[in-house]
Design a protein around this motif. Structure first.
Motif, PDB file in Angstrom:
ATOM      1  N   ALA A   1       0.774  -1.156  -0.131  1.00 24.41           N
ATOM      2  CA  ALA A   1       0.077   0.062   0.041  1.00 24.41           C
ATOM      3  C   ALA A   1       1.086   1.157  -0.028  1.00 24.41           C
ATOM      4  O   ALA A   1       0.515   2.202  -0.765  1.00 24.41           O
ATOM      5  CB  ALA A   1      -1.041   0.150   1.393  1.00 24.41           C
ATOM      6  N   VAL A   2       1.936   1.292   0.780  1.00 19.90           N
ATOM      7  CA  VAL A   2       2.773   2.317   0.825  1.00 19.90           C
ATOM      8  C   VAL A   2       3.534   2.518  -0.538  1.00 19.90           C
ATOM      9  O   VAL A   2       3.771   3.706  -0.912  1.00 19.90           O
ATOM     10  CB  VAL A   2       3.792   2.265   2.034  1.00 19.90           C
ATOM     11  CG1 VAL A   2       4.987   3.299   1.882  1.00 19.90           C
ATOM     12  CG2 VAL A   2       3.115   2.392   3.275  1.00 19.90           C
ATOM     13  N   MET A   3       4.089   1.493  -1.242  1.00 21.42           N
ATOM     14  CA  MET A   3       4.594   1.567  -2.466  1.00 21.42           C
ATOM     15  C   MET A   3       3.536   2.186  -3.542  1.00 21.42           C
ATOM     16  O   MET A   3       4.117   3.082  -4.117  1.00 21.42           O
ATOM     17  CB  MET A   3       5.047   0.098  -2.890  1.00 21.42           C
ATOM     18  CG  MET A   3       6.004   0.301  -4.009  1.00 21.42           C
ATOM     19  SD  MET A   3       6.621  -1.373  -4.576  1.00 21.42           S
ATOM     20  CE  MET A   3       5.399  -2.237  -4.799  1.00 21.42           C
ATOM     21  N   GLY A   4       2.314   1.653  -3.384  1.00 19.78           N
ATOM     22  CA  GLY A   4       1.465   2.342  -4.187  1.00 19.78           C
ATOM     23  C   GLY A   4       1.079   3.875  -4.254  1.00 19.78           C
ATOM     24  O   GLY A   4       1.149   4.553  -4.961  1.00 19.78           O
TER      25      GLY A   4
ATOM     26  N   ASN B   1       2.035   6.814  -6.600  1.00 21.18           N
ATOM     27  CA  ASN B   1       1.022   8.032  -7.037  1.00 21.18           C
ATOM     28  C   ASN B   1       1.646   9.316  -6.837  1.00 21.18           C
ATOM     29  O   ASN B   1       1.336  10.212  -7.521  1.00 21.18           O
ATOM     30  CB  ASN B   1      -0.070   7.457  -6.340  1.00 21.18           C
ATOM     31  CG  ASN B   1      -1.018   6.600  -6.485  1.00 21.18           C
ATOM     32  OD1 ASN B   1      -0.759   5.943  -7.445  1.00 21.18           O
ATOM     33  ND2 ASN B   1      -1.717   6.007  -5.579  1.00 21.18           N
ATOM     34  N   LEU B   2       2.612   9.517  -5.924  1.00 12.47           N
ATOM     35  CA  LEU B   2       3.250  10.718  -5.908  1.00 12.47           C
ATOM     36  C   LEU B   2       4.546  10.909  -6.866  1.00 12.47           C
ATOM     37  O   LEU B   2       5.189  11.929  -6.695  1.00 12.47           O
ATOM     38  CB  LEU B   2       3.986  10.654  -4.181  1.00 12.47           C
ATOM     39  CG  LEU B   2       2.780  10.707  -3.230  1.00 12.47           C
ATOM     40  CD1 LEU B   2       3.516  10.770  -1.641  1.00 12.47           C
ATOM     41  CD2 LEU B   2       2.128  11.913  -3.262  1.00 12.47           C
ATOM     42  N   GLY B   3       4.707   9.976  -7.780  1.00 10.74           N
ATOM     43  CA  GLY B   3       5.605  10.303  -8.657  1.00 10.74           C
ATOM     44  C   GLY B   3       7.004   9.514  -8.355  1.00 10.74           C
ATOM     45  O   GLY B   3       8.064   9.726  -8.920  1.00 10.74           O
ATOM     46  N   MET B   4       7.081   8.560  -7.385  1.00  9.16           N
ATOM     47  CA  MET B   4       8.433   8.034  -6.999  1.00  9.16           C
ATOM     48  C   MET B   4       8.417   6.797  -7.464  1.00  9.16           C
ATOM     49  O   MET B   4       8.356   5.812  -6.612  1.00  9.16           O
ATOM     50  CB  MET B   4       8.348   8.210  -5.382  1.00  9.16           C
ATOM     51  CG  MET B   4       8.247   9.624  -4.636  1.00  9.16           C
ATOM     52  SD  MET B   4       8.427   9.688  -2.988  1.00  9.16           S
ATOM     53  CE  MET B   4       7.688  11.273  -2.429  1.00  9.16           C
TER      54      MET B   4
END
Length: 82
Positions: free
Chosen positions: A22-25, A29-32
């Motif tokens: 979930a954190v990776m998603g 989403n933040l462009g990272m």
């Protein structure tokens, strides 16, 4: 004597880490997009009153084995700190 012990509890490498996914998603989403994997665990610090460093480590080992880590899904590492 009082000893400071750090315990790191992490999911086993072979198991899915839903929190990490979930954190990776969210990061993607933040462009990272360079982030390839995220694993979420626990960092626990104990102050142990024991006769020796070895005795303090034994207490931390027992606490980790019996309460702090679910050994079916997690592993733990113990580090004595000053």
């Amino acid at each position: 004597m009082i000893y400071n012990v750090q315990i790191k509890v992490m999911p086993l490498k072979d198991l899915l880490d839903p929190q990490g996914k979930a954190v990776m998603g969210g990061l993607h989403n933040l462009g990272m997009n360079g982030v390839q994997d995220v694993r979420i665990g626990k960092h626990i610090t104990l102050q142990v009153d024991a006769e020796s460093e070895a005795a303090a480590r034994d207490i931390a080992e027992e606490a980790s084995r019996k309460l702090l880590a679910n050994q079916v899904m997690e592993f733990y590492e113990i580090e004595m700190i000053s």
